[in-house]
Design a protein around this motif. Structure first.
Motif, PDB file in Angstrom:
ATOM      1  N   TRP A 192      54.290  72.906  50.666  1.00  0.00           N
ATOM      2  CA  TRP A 192      54.397  73.393  52.050  1.00  0.00           C
ATOM      3  C   TRP A 192      53.152  74.174  52.444  1.00  0.00           C
ATOM      4  O   TRP A 192      52.675  74.061  53.575  1.00  0.00           O
ATOM      5  CB  TRP A 192      55.645  74.263  52.227  1.00  0.00           C
TER       6      TRP A 192
ATOM      7  N   LEU B 132      61.935  76.443  61.644  1.00  0.00           N
ATOM      8  CA  LEU B 132      62.363  75.318  60.800  1.00  0.00           C
ATOM      9  C   LEU B 132      62.049  75.581  59.330  1.00  0.00           C
ATOM     10  O   LEU B 132      62.743  75.104  58.430  1.00  0.00           O
ATOM     11  CB  LEU B 132      61.657  74.023  61.251  1.00  0.00           C
TER      12      LEU B 132
ATOM     13  N   ASP C 137      66.077  69.620  49.861  1.00  0.00           N
ATOM     14  CA  ASP C 137      65.810  70.704  50.821  1.00  0.00           C
ATOM     15  C   ASP C 137      65.732  70.095  52.214  1.00  0.00           C
ATOM     16  O   ASP C 137      65.025  69.118  52.433  1.00  0.00           O
ATOM     17  CB  ASP C 137      64.464  71.355  50.442  1.00  0.00           C
ATOM     18  N   ARG C 138      66.456  70.714  53.175  1.00  0.00           N
ATOM     19  CA  ARG C 138      66.515  70.103  54.509  1.00  0.00           C
ATOM     20  C   ARG C 138      65.171  70.089  55.217  1.00  0.00           C
ATOM     21  O   ARG C 138      64.957  69.348  56.168  1.00  0.00           O
ATOM     22  CB  ARG C 138      67.567  70.792  55.380  1.00  0.00           C
ATOM     23  N   ARG C 139      64.238  70.916  54.740  1.00  0.00           N
ATOM     24  CA  ARG C 139      62.929  70.947  55.386  1.00  0.00           C
ATOM     25  C   ARG C 139      62.191  69.628  55.216  1.00  0.00           C
ATOM     26  O   ARG C 139      61.371  69.240  56.047  1.00  0.00           O
ATOM     27  CB  ARG C 139      62.089  72.103  54.827  1.00  0.00           C
TER      28      ARG C 139
ATOM     29  N   ILE D 167      63.703  66.769  55.409  1.00  0.00           N
ATOM     30  CA  ILE D 167      64.272  65.931  56.485  1.00  0.00           C
ATOM     31  C   ILE D 167      63.603  66.294  57.816  1.00  0.00           C
ATOM     32  O   ILE D 167      63.266  65.420  58.612  1.00  0.00           O
ATOM     33  CB  ILE D 167      65.805  66.121  56.560  1.00  0.00           C
TER      34      ILE D 167
ATOM     35  N   ARG E  42      73.949  65.315  56.019  1.00  0.00           N
ATOM     36  CA  ARG E  42      74.879  66.093  55.187  1.00  0.00           C
ATOM     37  C   ARG E  42      76.345  66.003  55.600  1.00  0.00           C
ATOM     38  O   ARG E  42      77.226  66.164  54.763  1.00  0.00           O
ATOM     39  CB  ARG E  42      74.475  67.582  55.229  1.00  0.00           C
TER      40      ARG E  42
ATOM     41  N   SER F  15      69.354  65.768  62.727  1.00  0.00           N
ATOM     42  CA  SER F  15      69.011  64.840  61.642  1.00  0.00           C
ATOM     43  C   SER F  15      69.527  65.369  60.308  1.00  0.00           C
ATOM     44  O   SER F  15      70.051  64.613  59.485  1.00  0.00           O
ATOM     45  CB  SER F  15      67.501  64.587  61.589  1.00  0.00           C
ATOM     46  N   SER F  16      69.401  66.674  60.116  1.00  0.00           N
ATOM     47  CA  SER F  16      69.912  67.263  58.879  1.00  0.00           C
ATOM     48  C   SER F  16      71.438  67.138  58.805  1.00  0.00           C
ATOM     49  O   SER F  16      72.006  66.814  57.756  1.00  0.00           O
ATOM     50  CB  SER F  16      69.492  68.736  58.825  1.00  0.00           C
TER      51      SER F  16
END
Lengths: 287, 242, 297
Positions: free
Chosen positions: C8, C93, A9-11, A13, B141, B136-137
């Motif tokens: 989270w 985000l 999951d990009r979160r 990162i 990828r 950064s993402s």
């Protein structure tokens, strides 16, 4: 493991990036900087002028780029203030007016003996004018056609610094801090190159490669991104050690801590991404 | 009338401004044209605000999805416009205190300053700060060494990223300050990451950017000529415009 | 609950708790020093009248107990609003949410309003209104204008052009906006044609004209400088060959243009690295606001 990373999951990162920037900032990690030749060219352009020279400070940026450019603008302002230069502030960005206020705050708070109560004789705030390169075209030929008054509505003919100033070809140096269009490139295209006005710029990382071909024939020097700001701060501190005790004069140097950790994180991410890519190719997923 | 007059206006203005580079008499005319140009640029901000108003009102009246946010936009727009134009909370100019409207519209502690300082600044700065996360993402990828070109790009990016931080000293600071092959003029320390990144920027990046600049300059010159000579009329839009 | 959602949630609750803890320590408050301002009416013919008000100068929290320093409610509210706006945008985000959309809508409205106000006061009021009606401008916004200043009627032309430009918003006759647009496009083309040719074409070519071989004053070859110049010139030329699309890239041209692509890749690699550097600096700037200005860490 690679399977897990492939679907990460990009979160996570995002969280890593947050930690990479936040932790060094909280810890206040700094590193020694050695000013490069390019930065020294900027330093010398300001420093070699006789004390009390006339400098135009064109601050063409907004709050969105403040994180990257405020250290440069502050360093330019401090350096000019140490040299007791007469400063003409102006901006081509509507949001740049507040950026000028920040620099004037430095003049008044840190150098009161030279600048406090000296508006009009040691510095003047011309403010913003709409028209992008149109404004540059006018200020290099006929300043008062564009700026008939300063930001407070005072007629330029009633201000000692601007009374006899026909255009900015008469000044000794142009310092520009820019976040994009209109900015450094336009100042070179319409100002420094055709009229040979000595110019130094500080610009964002995005602009830095674009400005490189102008150096040194059409542009005296450039501070590129936050690294340029940190090196410039170091160059000023080396020459004027009294700034060593001023934490505000190290804004750029402090930002190099997070910069290091974040760059290492980014390189790790690129490498990891490529390991996954090679693994996927071996698995035949890219056939 | 709809197409011929604009073509003449554009050609006359353009050629007068080109003439300023060669004919001294044209300089004053050129400066007048630039002063008008700047005024039109200011009115373009008003046009932008008017367009925003028109679109948001259409959205609200049609009750399109998210029309509530359009209402929020309009409220923010009108509040900003009002406090800025009326100079709410602004003291007069110290030299002319009897003129209530003589103060600076962005004066500290004025309502317009407050909106800029505490709403516009954090919102715009944070919007751009988000890019650090997305880059950064994207690096994780999308930045793949798929072929020679991509590999060159990747290696150079890594060298510059390391060379522009203190990592260059950690990784390559140990390289001795001695000449390679006797008196060749090149030292081992020239290959540390900081120097390498400077060499790349000065020789390769500058060369590439210079070629791009030359290409763009030719493109701008030919496009400008096409516009001024009326060959390119795309900016006039279609004939169907009411 | 999914494992990631749980993690989270814990992270956000911990973050919220930390914020409350910092706020309870007295951080996030702004103090100002009040500076009295006294001004005397400027008109010599009117009765001398003195006007008084105070202006505020923000001081660090360490000076809050100094004489003349007081707590500023408006700036403290502002600081918390700014922190709220920052966190609301950052919330994107985690995922799109109403809070983000709300602050985004405010941003659009405030930006447009701000640009209009600044354009009005800096350009329209100063360079149009004050030029056409100096007498009226003098008794309203710009008292410093000389009473003998005459109206400059030439500015009626940009006034008319501006009105025609705004006509674009009207449902009928919007084609008339092409006239000011043509002026705008013509002026842009005119100034760009000369500047780009002079600075970016001739100037850049001039800077590239340098010797392949560089000799020292004693006649010996400076091979490092010669190599540098050669690499540079070959780099520029090969990139330009690549941009030459009107000839087919075959034979020697193919190899030279391939070299050009590699030089361009080096250029873009460096640009990417510098872009990354810039983006991280922007994030640092925002976190400095949250940590230093708001939380006082």
């Amino acid at each position: 493991m690679l399977d897990f990373l492939q679907h990460l999951d990009r979160r996570w990162i995002f969280l890593l990036m947050f930690i990479a920037v936040a932790v060094p900032l909280i810890m206040g990690t700094t590193f020694p900087e050695v000013p490069s030749d390019q930065v020294m060219a900027v330093f010398e352009a300001v420093d070699n002028l006789p004390d009390g020279s006339n400098v135009v400070m064109a601050l063409d940026y907004d709050p969105a780029s403040q994180g990257e450019l405020q250290p440069m603008a502050s360093a330019f302002t401090r350096h000019c203030a140490i040299k007791k230069h007469n400063i003409y502030f102006m901006t081509l960005w509507p949001q740049g007016i507040s950026m000028i206020q920040n620099s004037i705050g430095i003049l008044q708070d840190e150098y009161p003996e030279t600048y406090k109560g000296k508006y009009g004789t040691k510095y003047v705030n011309l403010g913003f004018r709409a028209g992008n390169e149109g404004v540059i075209k006018l200020v290099v030929e006929d300043l008062k056609k564009s700026y008939s008054t300063d930001i407070h509505g005072t007629n330029l003919d009633n201000i000692p610094l601007t009374k006899n100033l026909k255009n900015i070809q008469q000044v000794d140096l142009l310092c520009n801090v820019s976040a994009g269009y209109p900015g450094s490139q336009e100042w070179v295209l319409y100002g420094s190159s055709p009229f040979d006005i000595p110019t130094v710029v500080g610009c964002t990382g995005v602009q830095a490669p674009i400005m490189l071909p102008y150096i040194p024939d059409q542009l005296t020097g450039m501070l590129a991104a936050i690294k340029g700001a940190a090196e410039y701060e170091q160059a000023i501190i080396n020459a004027y050690p009294e700034l060593e005790s001023n934490p505000n004069a190290k804004e750029g140097l402090v930002r190099m801590g997070p910069q290091l950790v974040a760059h290492l994180l980014l390189i790790s991410l690129i490498l990891l991404g490529n390991v996954i890519y090679i693994w996927e190719r071996k698995q035949g997923l890219h056939q | 009338m709809k197409r011929t007059v604009p073509l003449f206006i554009s050609a006359i203005t353009g050629f007068v401004l080109i003439g300023t580079a060669f004919i001294p008499k044209f300089v004053d005319w050129g400066n007048d044209a630039m002063a008008w140009f700047n005024l039109l640029a200011a009115f373009a901000f008003i046009l932008g605000g008017g367009n925003l108003l028109k679109m948001q009102l259409q959205k609200i009246s049609a009750q399109q999805p998210g029309w509530g946010y359009a209402a929020v936009t309009l409220i923010a727009f009108f509040v900003t416009l009002f406090v800025g134009l009326v100079k709410v909370g602004v003291h007069p100019n110290v030299k002319f205190p009897e003129f209530a409207w003589s103060g600076d519209y962005l004066q500290e502690d004025g309502a317009f300053w407050w909106l800029f300082e505490y709403i516009f600044t954090p919102l715009s700065a944070t919007m751009f700060a988000l890019l650090a996360f997305y880059i950064s993402s994207a690096a994780f990828r999308a930045f793949r060494a798929k072929n020679t070109e991509a590999t060159i790009l990747l290696i150079i990016a890594v060298i510059i990223l390391l060379g522009r931080t203190y990592a260059s000293v950690w990784l390559t600071g140990w390289l001795p300050d001695e000449f390679i092959l006797g008196d060749s003029g090149i030292k081992y320390s020239d290959f540390n990451l900081q120097n390498l990144s400077e060499v790349i920027m000065e020789n390769f990046t500058t060369a590439g950017m210079r070629a791009i600049k030359i290409g763009i300059a030719l493109g701008v010159a030919s496009t400008s000529l096409k516009v001024l000579l009326g060959v390119d009329r795309s900016y006039l839009g279609s004939d169907q415009e009411v | 609950m999914k494992q990631s959602t749980l993690i989270w949630t814990i992270l956000m609750v911990a973050g919220g708790g930390f914020l409350l803890f910092q706020a309870s320590k007295g951080n996030g408050r702004v103090y100002v020093r009040e500076i009295p301002v006294e001004a005397t009416a400027s008109q010599p013919d009117s009765e001398p009248q003195v006007y008084q008000w105070t202006k505020n100068q923000q001081v660090p929290q360490s000076e809050k107990d100094d004489p003349g320093v007081s707590f500023s409610l408006s700036r403290t509210v502002g600081l918390w609003v700014a922190a709220f706006c920052t966190l609301a945008i950052f919330s994107f985000l985690y995922g799109d949410n109403p809070l983000y959309k709300f602050t985004e809508a405010i941003f659009v409205g405030v930006s447009a309003g701000y640009a209009m106000v600044v354009a009005f006061w800096t350009e329209i009021a100063t360079n149009l209104f004050a030029k056409l009606l100096p007498g009226l401008a003098r008794i309203t916004f710009y008292p410093d204008i000389d009473s003998t200043t005459r109206p400059e009627l030439l500015y009626l032309i940009p006034l008319v052009l501006s009105i025609l430009l705004l006509w674009r918003l009207s449902p009928k006759g919007s084609w008339i906006a092409r006239w000011p647009l043509a002026f705008f496009i013509g002026a842009t083309a005119g100034i760009r044609l000369i500047s780009y040719l002079e600075t970016d074409f001739i100037g850049q070519l001039q800077s590239t004209v340098m010797p392949f071989l560089v000799f020292a004053s004693d006649g010996s070859l400076l091979w490092d400088k010669s190599l540098k110049n050669t690499v540079f010139i070959v780099g520029v030329l090969s990139c330009m060959v690549y941009f030459f699309f009107s000839i087919e890239h075959e034979g020697i041209i193919k190899y030279v243009s391939r070299l050009g692509i590699w030089v361009l890749m080096v250029t873009f690699g460096a640009s990417f690295a510098y872009t990354v550097m810039g983006r991280i600096a922007l994030l640092s700037g925002r976190l400095v606001f949250l940590f230093n200005d708001w939380l006082g860490i």
